[in-house]
Design a protein around this motif. Structure first.
Motif, PDB file in Angstrom:
ATOM      1  N   UNK A 118     -68.591 -62.432 -64.425  1.00 53.81           N
ATOM      2  CA  UNK A 118     -69.129 -63.787 -64.266  1.00 53.81           C
ATOM      3  C   UNK A 118     -70.387 -63.770 -63.418  1.00 53.81           C
ATOM      4  N   UNK A 119     -71.325 -64.625 -63.777  1.00 58.05           N
ATOM      5  CA  UNK A 119     -72.542 -64.784 -62.991  1.00 58.05           C
ATOM      6  C   UNK A 119     -72.441 -65.911 -61.982  1.00 58.05           C
ATOM      7  N   UNK A 120     -71.815 -67.012 -62.382  1.00 53.11           N
ATOM      8  CA  UNK A 120     -71.658 -68.161 -61.489  1.00 53.11           C
ATOM      9  C   UNK A 120     -70.328 -68.094 -60.753  1.00 53.11           C
ATOM     10  N   UNK A 121     -70.314 -68.666 -59.552  1.00 53.59           N
ATOM     11  CA  UNK A 121     -69.057 -68.769 -58.794  1.00 53.59           C
ATOM     12  C   UNK A 121     -68.603 -70.224 -58.827  1.00 53.59           C
ATOM     13  N   UNK A 122     -67.591 -70.506 -59.632  1.00 51.38           N
ATOM     14  CA  UNK A 122     -67.040 -71.846 -59.777  1.00 51.38           C
ATOM     15  C   UNK A 122     -65.855 -72.029 -58.832  1.00 51.38           C
ATOM     16  N   UNK A 123     -65.416 -73.253 -58.602  1.00 45.26           N
ATOM     17  CA  UNK A 123     -64.316 -73.467 -57.643  1.00 45.26           C
ATOM     18  C   UNK A 123     -62.950 -73.085 -58.202  1.00 45.26           C
ATOM     19  N   UNK A 124     -62.029 -72.821 -57.287  1.00 47.16           N
ATOM     20  CA  UNK A 124     -60.622 -72.633 -57.625  1.00 47.16           C
ATOM     21  C   UNK A 124     -60.108 -73.926 -58.259  1.00 47.16           C
ATOM     22  N   UNK A 125     -59.327 -73.785 -59.352  1.00 45.30           N
ATOM     23  CA  UNK A 125     -58.808 -74.978 -60.012  1.00 45.30           C
ATOM     24  C   UNK A 125     -57.419 -74.731 -60.594  1.00 45.30           C
ATOM     25  N   UNK A 126     -56.692 -75.839 -60.743  1.00 41.96           N
ATOM     26  CA  UNK A 126     -55.361 -75.837 -61.357  1.00 41.96           C
ATOM     27  C   UNK A 126     -55.456 -76.437 -62.747  1.00 41.96           C
ATOM     28  N   UNK A 127     -54.842 -75.791 -63.730  1.00 42.76           N
ATOM     29  CA  UNK A 127     -54.783 -76.320 -65.086  1.00 42.76           C
ATOM     30  C   UNK A 127     -53.356 -76.718 -65.421  1.00 42.76           C
ATOM     31  N   UNK A 128     -53.076 -78.016 -65.599  1.00 44.39           N
ATOM     32  CA  UNK A 128     -51.706 -78.442 -65.883  1.00 44.39           C
ATOM     33  C   UNK A 128     -51.291 -78.129 -67.321  1.00 44.39           C
ATOM     34  N   UNK A 129     -50.028 -77.826 -67.517  1.00 45.43           N
ATOM     35  CA  UNK A 129     -49.529 -77.549 -68.864  1.00 45.43           C
ATOM     36  C   UNK A 129     -49.718 -78.760 -69.778  1.00 45.43           C
ATOM     37  N   UNK A 130     -49.553 -79.961 -69.230  1.00 44.13           N
ATOM     38  CA  UNK A 130     -49.678 -81.170 -70.036  1.00 44.13           C
ATOM     39  C   UNK A 130     -51.096 -81.384 -70.556  1.00 44.13           C
ATOM     40  N   UNK A 131     -52.061 -80.717 -69.943  1.00 42.30           N
ATOM     41  CA  UNK A 131     -53.445 -80.869 -70.365  1.00 42.30           C
ATOM     42  C   UNK A 131     -53.903 -79.821 -71.364  1.00 42.30           C
ATOM     43  N   UNK A 132     -53.016 -78.908 -71.775  1.00 37.06           N
ATOM     44  CA  UNK A 132     -53.397 -77.852 -72.712  1.00 37.06           C
ATOM     45  C   UNK A 132     -53.379 -78.402 -74.137  1.00 37.06           C
TER      46      UNK A 132
END
Length: 307
Positions: A118-132
């Motif tokens: 990766x070139x960019x450093x993006x923030x830590x994030x949570x991905x919910x199962x309901x949003x998949x």
């Protein structure tokens, strides 16, 4: 001068053959002989912990079985996970490059670490199962289910693209054969990793599947692999598909992709000799066994342009 195909033995990695250190599976750009995509599988015992240094890679942590807690950059993400890969989509965590994360699992489990340079450093994030987004792709014997948890346009990342595919026993997926190894308006250049899990039979009998990769005279490649539970196939280039699930054994695979292009996109072209099969799907129903544990699944509205 005739081009030489890559060694098939380096492209089909049977379960356990690519274990390294703490990982049951470790595929890095260096070990694969390419530049961008990676995948590790971490198995933790009950109460187990692991320290992950992401280095140059962004990482998506995906529970394959069990749940865990991910601590990184002052964030604490609790992933409920799932019993196994056939139990529906899971929640997941995104970790940036140049980060240190602590992974811990009270009950233990198996976790995929999907990565890309990766070139960019993006923030830590949570991905919910309901949003998949869950998609039913193809029809008839080509029916399959796709969990698009980290595909382009669904979840923001710098380079990594990842999804899960569930194929009912007896069906073909990754079909018609397609490729994404050139940069054009119709195609994006992406290295791809296939990680397989195969559902056992009713008395625990081990299952199997088959996966095909083939190339052109200019860029030859030739893989016809009998894949078993937790095997991996690497696709550096060329047409790939079908992935064939044996009758009685549902097939799961995790796809991890990344490439050199500045645009994070997943554009494919079909092998012209087999592209006609897409036109037959409109006259067939989706396999009634789908969706598997995913009541929100929807038919793909763009089947003519999707792998």
């Amino acid at each position: 001068m005739t081009a030489t195909a890559p060694d098939t033995r380096a492209l089909h990695l049977p379960a356990g053959s690519a274990a390294a250190g703490d990982y049951a599976l470790e595929v890095t750009p260096e070990s694969a002989g390419w530049g961008h995509s990676g995948l590790r599988v971490l198995e933790l015992p009950p109460g187990g912990t692991h320290t992950l240094h992401t280095g140059e890679d962004e990482v998506v942590v995906v529970p394959l079985s069990g749940g865990l807690v991910v601590s990184c950059d002052g964030e604490i993400l609790t992933l409920a996970g799932r019993p196994d890969v056939f139990a529906g989509p899971t929640d997941f965590a995104y970790l940036p490059r140049e980060a240190t994360a602590q992974l811990s699992s009270e009950r233990g489990g198996r976790f995929a670490l999907c990565s890309a340079r990766a070139g960019r450093r993006l923030p830590v994030r949570y991905g919910p199962a309901a949003g998949v987004p869950v998609e039913l792709r193809g029809a008839g014997a080509c029916s399959r289910q796709v969990n698009n948890f980290a595909t382009a346009g669904v979840f923001e990342a710098d380079a990594v693209i990842a999804c899960e595919v569930i194929t009912p026993g007896g069906n073909w997926s990754s079909y018609p054969p397609h490729k994404h190894d050139e940069t054009s308006d119709a195609e994006s250049e992406l290295e791809e990793i296939y990680y397989f899990e195969v559902a056992p039979g009713p008395q625990g009998q081990p299952g199997l599947a088959y996966h095909r990769v083939y190339g052109t005279p200019e860029r030859p490649i030739d893989v016809l692999a009998e894949v078993r539970d937790r095997d991996v196939v690497l696709v550096p280039h060329g047409w790939h598909g079908p992935s064939i699930a044996a009758p009685g054994h549902d097939l799961y695979y995790l796809n991890v992709m990344a490439g050199p292009g500045p645009e994070r996109a997943w554009r494919i072209v079909d092998d012209p000799e087999h592209a006609w099969v897409r036109g037959t799907w409109a006259q067939q129903d989706v396999d009634p066994r789908l969706p598997l544990h995913s009541p929100t699944a929807r038919p793909d509205q763009n089947g003519a342009t999707r792998p």
